[in-house]
Design a protein around this motif. Structure first.
Motif, mmCIF file in Angstrom:
data_model
loop_
_atom_site.group_PDB
_atom_site.id
_atom_site.type_symbol
_atom_site.label_atom_id
_atom_site.label_comp_id
_atom_site.label_asym_id
_atom_site.label_seq_id
_atom_site.Cartn_x
_atom_site.Cartn_y
_atom_site.Cartn_z
ATOM 1 N N PHE A 8 0.833 -1.198 0.000
ATOM 2 C CA PHE A 8 0.000 0.000 0.000
ATOM 3 C C PHE A 8 0.870 1.252 0.000
ATOM 4 C CE2 PHE A 8 -2.892 -3.190 1.560
ATOM 5 C CZ PHE A 8 -4.100 -2.827 0.991
ATOM 6 N N VAL A 9 0.480 2.206 -0.824
ATOM 7 C CA VAL A 9 1.104 3.525 -0.840
ATOM 8 C C VAL A 9 0.165 4.476 -0.109
ATOM 9 C CG1 VAL A 9 1.983 5.404 -2.264
ATOM 10 C CG2 VAL A 9 2.166 3.030 -3.073
ATOM 11 N N ILE A 10 0.716 5.243 0.845
ATOM 12 C CA ILE A 10 -0.100 6.180 1.604
ATOM 13 C C ILE A 10 0.533 7.553 1.516
ATOM 14 C CG2 ILE A 10 -1.046 6.789 3.858
ATOM 15 C CD1 ILE A 10 -1.091 3.858 4.557
ATOM 16 N N THR A 11 -0.195 8.514 0.944
ATOM 17 C CA THR A 11 0.319 9.880 0.857
ATOM 18 C C THR A 11 -0.003 10.625 2.155
ATOM 19 O OG1 THR A 11 -1.678 10.858 -0.133
ATOM 20 C CG2 THR A 11 -0.067 9.857 -1.636
ATOM 21 N N GLY A 12 0.830 11.605 2.471
ATOM 22 C CA GLY A 12 0.679 12.280 3.758
ATOM 23 C C GLY A 12 0.876 11.296 4.893
ATOM 24 N N GLY A 13 1.827 10.377 4.697
ATOM 25 C CA GLY A 13 1.967 9.247 5.611
ATOM 26 C C GLY A 13 2.874 9.455 6.797
ATOM 27 N N ALA A 14 3.481 10.628 6.933
ATOM 28 C CA ALA A 14 4.447 10.835 8.008
ATOM 29 C C ALA A 14 3.796 11.041 9.373
ATOM 30 C CB ALA A 14 5.360 12.021 7.686
ATOM 31 N N ARG A 15 2.543 11.480 9.382
ATOM 32 C CA ARG A 15 1.915 11.822 10.658
ATOM 33 C C ARG A 15 0.390 11.755 10.524
ATOM 34 N NH1 ARG A 15 4.241 15.989 8.311
ATOM 35 N NH2 ARG A 15 6.067 15.803 9.645
ATOM 36 N N GLY A 16 -0.289 11.990 11.622
ATOM 37 C CA GLY A 16 -1.739 12.101 11.622
ATOM 38 C C GLY A 16 -2.470 10.889 11.085
ATOM 39 N N ALA A 22 -1.465 3.789 8.138
ATOM 40 C CA ALA A 22 -0.307 2.964 7.792
ATOM 41 C C ALA A 22 0.006 1.974 8.905
ATOM 42 C CB ALA A 22 0.903 3.848 7.518
ATOM 43 N N ALA A 23 -0.044 2.439 10.152
ATOM 44 C CA ALA A 23 0.223 1.567 11.294
ATOM 45 C C ALA A 23 -0.781 0.418 11.352
ATOM 46 C CB ALA A 23 0.188 2.373 12.591
ATOM 47 N N HIS A 24 -2.037 0.737 11.076
ATOM 48 C CA HIS A 24 -3.070 -0.308 11.096
ATOM 49 C C HIS A 24 -2.821 -1.351 10.012
ATOM 50 C CE1 HIS A 24 -7.101 -2.016 11.706
ATOM 51 N NE2 HIS A 24 -7.145 -2.117 10.389
ATOM 52 N N LEU A 25 -2.552 -0.898 8.812
ATOM 53 C CA LEU A 25 -2.311 -1.836 7.717
ATOM 54 C C LEU A 25 -1.069 -2.676 7.979
ATOM 55 C CD1 LEU A 25 -3.147 0.379 4.604
ATOM 56 C CD2 LEU A 25 -4.497 -1.528 5.503
ATOM 57 N N GLN A 39 11.654 14.188 4.053
ATOM 58 C CA GLN A 39 12.271 12.871 4.130
ATOM 59 C C GLN A 39 12.524 12.436 5.569
ATOM 60 O OE1 GLN A 39 13.138 10.865 1.165
ATOM 61 N NE2 GLN A 39 12.968 9.400 2.838
ATOM 62 N N ALA A 40 13.012 13.343 6.399
ATOM 63 C CA ALA A 40 13.328 12.975 7.782
ATOM 64 C C ALA A 40 12.072 12.498 8.527
ATOM 65 C CB ALA A 40 13.959 14.160 8.515
ATOM 66 N N SER A 41 10.968 13.190 8.351
ATOM 67 C CA SER A 41 9.729 12.825 9.038
ATOM 68 C C SER A 41 9.190 11.487 8.550
ATOM 69 C CB SER A 41 8.668 13.909 8.831
ATOM 70 O OG SER A 41 9.062 15.124 9.416
ATOM 71 N N VAL A 42 9.224 11.283 7.255
ATOM 72 C CA VAL A 42 8.669 10.043 6.715
ATOM 73 C C VAL A 42 9.566 8.857 7.052
ATOM 74 C CG1 VAL A 42 9.689 10.035 4.382
ATOM 75 C CG2 VAL A 42 7.370 9.205 4.717
ATOM 76 N N ASP A 43 10.881 9.086 7.117
ATOM 77 C CA ASP A 43 11.802 8.017 7.525
ATOM 78 C C ASP A 43 11.574 7.630 8.985
ATOM 79 O OD1 ASP A 43 13.009 7.759 5.074
ATOM 80 O OD2 ASP A 43 14.748 9.002 5.565
ATOM 81 N N LYS A 44 11.316 8.630 9.834
ATOM 82 C CA LYS A 44 11.066 8.364 11.244
ATOM 83 C C LYS A 44 9.832 7.487 11.430
ATOM 84 C CE LYS A 44 10.252 10.736 15.665
ATOM 85 N NZ LYS A 44 10.109 12.060 16.324
ATOM 86 N N THR A 45 8.753 7.828 10.705
ATOM 87 C CA THR A 45 7.535 7.020 10.790
ATOM 88 C C THR A 45 7.763 5.623 10.247
ATOM 89 O OG1 THR A 45 6.166 8.999 10.571
ATOM 90 C CG2 THR A 45 5.103 6.894 10.116
ATOM 91 N N ASN A 88 -5.017 7.975 -0.975
ATOM 92 C CA ASN A 88 -4.785 9.388 -1.276
ATOM 93 C C ASN A 88 -5.228 10.209 -0.077
ATOM 94 O OD1 ASN A 88 -3.575 10.134 -3.779
ATOM 95 N ND2 ASN A 88 -5.349 9.336 -4.884
ATOM 96 N N ASN A 89 -4.312 10.353 0.876
ATOM 97 C CA ASN A 89 -4.648 10.993 2.140
ATOM 98 C C ASN A 89 -4.106 12.414 2.278
ATOM 99 O OD1 ASN A 89 -5.162 11.046 5.228
ATOM 100 N ND2 ASN A 89 -2.929 11.249 5.083
ATOM 101 N N ALA A 90 -3.042 12.749 1.566
ATOM 102 C CA ALA A 90 -2.388 14.051 1.745
ATOM 103 C C ALA A 90 -3.345 15.203 1.461
ATOM 104 C CB ALA A 90 -1.170 14.156 0.832
#
Length: 253
Positions: A8-16, A22-25, A39-45, A88-90
């Motif tokens: 699965f691809v999730i946009t706006g996936g770094a937070r919220g 993403a965590a659920h899937l 990049q830093a935020s999305v890598d952290k998630t 398409n969440n962003a």
């Protein structure tokens, strides 16, 4: 389509909401490609969600830039081998009244920048990501699913000319794409959330939250897990396409 072992691809996936879905899937055995602007935020998630046997990678991408979106989806296809679903969440909000009049004089207007920035992210970004995901899924042997995140505000809401217009557009894409892409075994659904408890709502003043909750029959904010459960229903129900689920606690605007 069962979510286990799917990509699965999730946009706006770094937070919220994006990170929560993403965590659920991932907890259900899905592999996740997270797209966000930093990049830093999305890598952290991604590092938080990665577990044994579950591949989670982050991709920095400005979804309003066609070339970046094309390159990013090509990378995801290369890294994961396929794409089974796109969320398409962003989205962004730049609220404001269309005009402001005080004591008989015009004192303000929604700026073109307020309008265009929301259109670029919410509408154009959704279009570009949906197009690229569909192009990849159509050439696979078993299609896929696209879920657009709209909003209860798509019906129109004071102070949200830009946001409401884009979320109405996102909802209309659900119906259009469902009809166009069914031949490729690609289903398309949508979720129209109301007030959901995220980092954004946590920053709101308590009195503002209280005022907003008066319009919610259930009298509370929705939970990210409830949003994720709705997403899973759409993904796993193979006869669901071309429709929007309102996940708003009974709000009608």
């Amino acid at each position: 389509m069962k979510v286990q072992d799917k990509v699965f691809v999730i946009t706006g996936g770094a937070r919220g909401l994006g990170a929560g879905m993403a965590a659920h899937l991932a907890s259900q055995g899905s592999h996740i490609a997270l797209i966000d602007i930093d990049q830093a935020s999305v890598d952290k998630t991604a590092s938080v969600l990665s577990t044994n046997g579950i591949l989670v990678k982050g991709y920095e991408c400005n979804i309003t830039d066609e070339a970046e979106v094309e390159t990013t989806f090509a990378k995801i296809k290369h890294d994961f081998g396929r794409i089974d679903g796109l969320v398409n969440n962003a989205g962004i909000m730049r609220d404001g009244m269309l005009i402001k009049v005080k004591e008989g004089e015009l004192v303000g207007k929604m700026s073109l920048q307020q309008w265009q920035s929301v259109v670029d992210v919410n509408l154009t970004g959704t279009f570009l990501c949906g197009r690229e995901a569909a192009a990849i899924m159509a050439l696979q042997d078993d299609g896929g699913v696209i879920v657009n995140v709209s909003s209860v505000s798509r019906a129109g809401n004071m102070g949200q000319t830009n946001y409401s217009a884009t979320k109405a557009g996102v909802a209309s894409m659900v119906v259009t794409w469902a009809r166009e892409l069914a031949r490729f075994n690609i289903r398309v659904g949508g979720i129209a959330p109301g007030l959901i408890a995220t980092e954004m709502t946590a920053q709101m003043k308590p009195e503002a939250i209280e005022r907003l909750l008066k319009s919610v029959p259930l009298g509370r904010l929705g939970e990210v897990d409830e949003m994720a459960h709705t997403l899973q229903y759409i993904v796993e129900n193979d006869y669901f396409t071309g429709r929007i689920i309102e996940m708003d606690g009974g709000v009608r605007v």
